[in-house]
Design a protein around this motif. Sequence first.
Motif, short mmCIF file in Angstrom:
data_model
loop_
_atom_site.label_atom_id
_atom_site.label_comp_id
_atom_site.label_asym_id
_atom_site.label_seq_id
_atom_site.Cartn_x
_atom_site.Cartn_y
_atom_site.Cartn_z
N ILE A 1 0.86 -1.18 0.00
CA ILE A 1 0.00 0.00 0.00
C ILE A 1 0.90 1.22 0.00
CG2 ILE A 1 -1.72 1.29 1.31
CD1 ILE A 1 -2.73 -1.49 2.28
N GLY A 2 0.76 2.03 -1.04
CA GLY A 2 1.52 3.26 -1.15
C GLY A 2 0.75 4.39 -0.50
N VAL A 3 1.48 5.34 0.09
CA VAL A 3 0.87 6.44 0.81
C VAL A 3 1.37 7.77 0.26
CG1 VAL A 3 0.56 7.49 3.08
CG2 VAL A 3 0.83 5.02 2.91
N ASP A 4 0.43 8.62 -0.12
CA ASP A 4 0.75 9.98 -0.53
C ASP A 4 0.42 10.87 0.67
OD1 ASP A 4 0.93 12.54 -1.55
OD2 ASP A 4 -0.33 12.15 -3.29
N THR A 5 1.42 11.16 1.50
CA THR A 5 1.16 11.92 2.73
C THR A 5 0.71 13.35 2.45
OG1 THR A 5 3.53 12.39 2.91
CG2 THR A 5 2.68 10.54 4.20
N ALA A 6 1.02 13.88 1.28
CA ALA A 6 0.55 15.23 0.93
C ALA A 6 -0.96 15.24 0.71
CB ALA A 6 1.28 15.74 -0.30
N ALA A 7 -1.52 14.13 0.27
CA ALA A 7 -2.96 14.04 0.02
C ALA A 7 -3.74 13.60 1.26
CB ALA A 7 -3.24 13.08 -1.12
N CYS A 8 -3.07 12.94 2.20
CA CYS A 8 -3.74 12.42 3.40
C CYS A 8 -4.22 13.57 4.28
CB CYS A 8 -2.78 11.52 4.18
SG CYS A 8 -3.48 10.85 5.70
N THR A 9 -5.48 13.49 4.72
CA THR A 9 -6.04 14.51 5.60
C THR A 9 -6.03 14.09 7.07
OG1 THR A 9 -8.29 13.66 5.37
CG2 THR A 9 -7.58 15.33 3.77
N GLY A 10 -5.67 12.84 7.33
CA GLY A 10 -5.65 12.35 8.71
C GLY A 10 -7.01 11.97 9.23
N CYS A 11 -7.97 11.69 8.35
CA CYS A 11 -9.35 11.43 8.76
C CYS A 11 -9.55 10.08 9.45
CB CYS A 11 -10.29 11.54 7.56
SG CYS A 11 -10.15 10.17 6.38
N GLN A 12 -8.61 9.15 9.30
CA GLN A 12 -8.65 7.82 9.94
C GLN A 12 -9.65 6.85 9.31
OE1 GLN A 12 -6.51 7.02 12.49
NE2 GLN A 12 -5.92 8.99 13.32
N ALA A 13 -10.26 7.19 8.20
CA ALA A 13 -11.21 6.27 7.56
C ALA A 13 -10.52 4.97 7.17
CB ALA A 13 -11.84 6.92 6.33
N CYS A 14 -9.27 5.04 6.75
CA CYS A 14 -8.53 3.84 6.37
C CYS A 14 -8.34 2.91 7.57
CB CYS A 14 -7.18 4.21 5.77
SG CYS A 14 -6.14 5.23 6.85
N ARG B 1 -1.22 12.38 13.41
CA ARG B 1 -1.30 13.77 12.93
C ARG B 1 -0.84 14.72 14.02
NH1 ARG B 1 -5.36 16.88 9.34
NH2 ARG B 1 -4.86 18.99 9.94
N ASN B 2 0.09 15.58 13.68
CA ASN B 2 0.53 16.62 14.58
C ASN B 2 -0.36 17.83 14.33
OD1 ASN B 2 1.80 18.86 15.75
ND2 ASN B 2 3.82 17.95 15.52
N ASN B 3 -1.29 18.09 15.24
CA ASN B 3 -2.24 19.18 15.03
C ASN B 3 -1.59 20.55 15.09
OD1 ASN B 3 -4.52 17.60 14.54
ND2 ASN B 3 -4.87 17.29 16.72
N ALA B 4 -0.43 20.65 15.68
CA ALA B 4 0.25 21.94 15.76
C ALA B 4 0.78 22.39 14.40
CB ALA B 4 1.39 21.87 16.77
N ASP B 5 1.37 21.44 13.64
CA ASP B 5 1.94 21.84 12.36
C ASP B 5 1.27 21.17 11.15
OD1 ASP B 5 2.96 19.24 12.34
OD2 ASP B 5 5.02 19.86 12.73
N GLY B 6 0.33 20.25 11.40
CA GLY B 6 -0.40 19.60 10.32
C GLY B 6 0.31 18.43 9.68
N ASN B 7 1.52 18.12 10.14
CA ASN B 7 2.25 16.99 9.57
C ASN B 7 1.56 15.67 9.90
OD1 ASN B 7 4.31 18.41 8.31
ND2 ASN B 7 5.58 18.43 10.15
N ILE B 8 1.54 14.77 8.92
CA ILE B 8 0.90 13.47 9.06
C ILE B 8 1.92 12.39 8.77
CG2 ILE B 8 -0.85 11.92 8.10
CD1 ILE B 8 -2.55 14.42 7.57
N VAL B 9 1.95 11.38 9.65
CA VAL B 9 2.80 10.21 9.46
C VAL B 9 1.87 9.01 9.37
CG1 VAL B 9 4.59 8.76 10.48
CG2 VAL B 9 4.71 11.24 10.75
N VAL B 10 2.08 8.18 8.35
CA VAL B 10 1.27 6.97 8.16
C VAL B 10 2.18 5.76 8.32
CG1 VAL B 10 -0.20 5.70 6.56
CG2 VAL B 10 -0.23 8.20 6.55
#
Length: 94
Positions: A12-25, A48-57
């Motif tokens: 499974i490939g992850v495009d972290t720029a497109a990920c919103t952090g919604c957790q549906a996956c 998801r780091n809510n302070a800076d918006g960075n997302i790690v999957v």
Amino acid sequence: MRTDSCIYSYAIGVDTAACTGCQACALSCSYYNWKSFSLSKAAIQIIRNNADGNIVVNIDETKCNMCETETVPYCIQFCAPGALSITRCRNRTR
């Protein structure tokens, strides 16, 4: 796009720029495998780091079975922003 080391021929490939952090996956993953909505049971974890918006999957490939009875894994089916995709592995670890 990032892919972790592969256990299967595909990952499974992850495009972290497109990920919103919604957790549906993660919720769909736990539902497929456990028939309950539990972020802690999912093979995919969204941090998801809510302070800076960075997302790690993170995908635990020892837990991920690629939803073996489905044509497309649930996490990809239910990813509204399209941040997940199936990627062919070039170097398999197994």
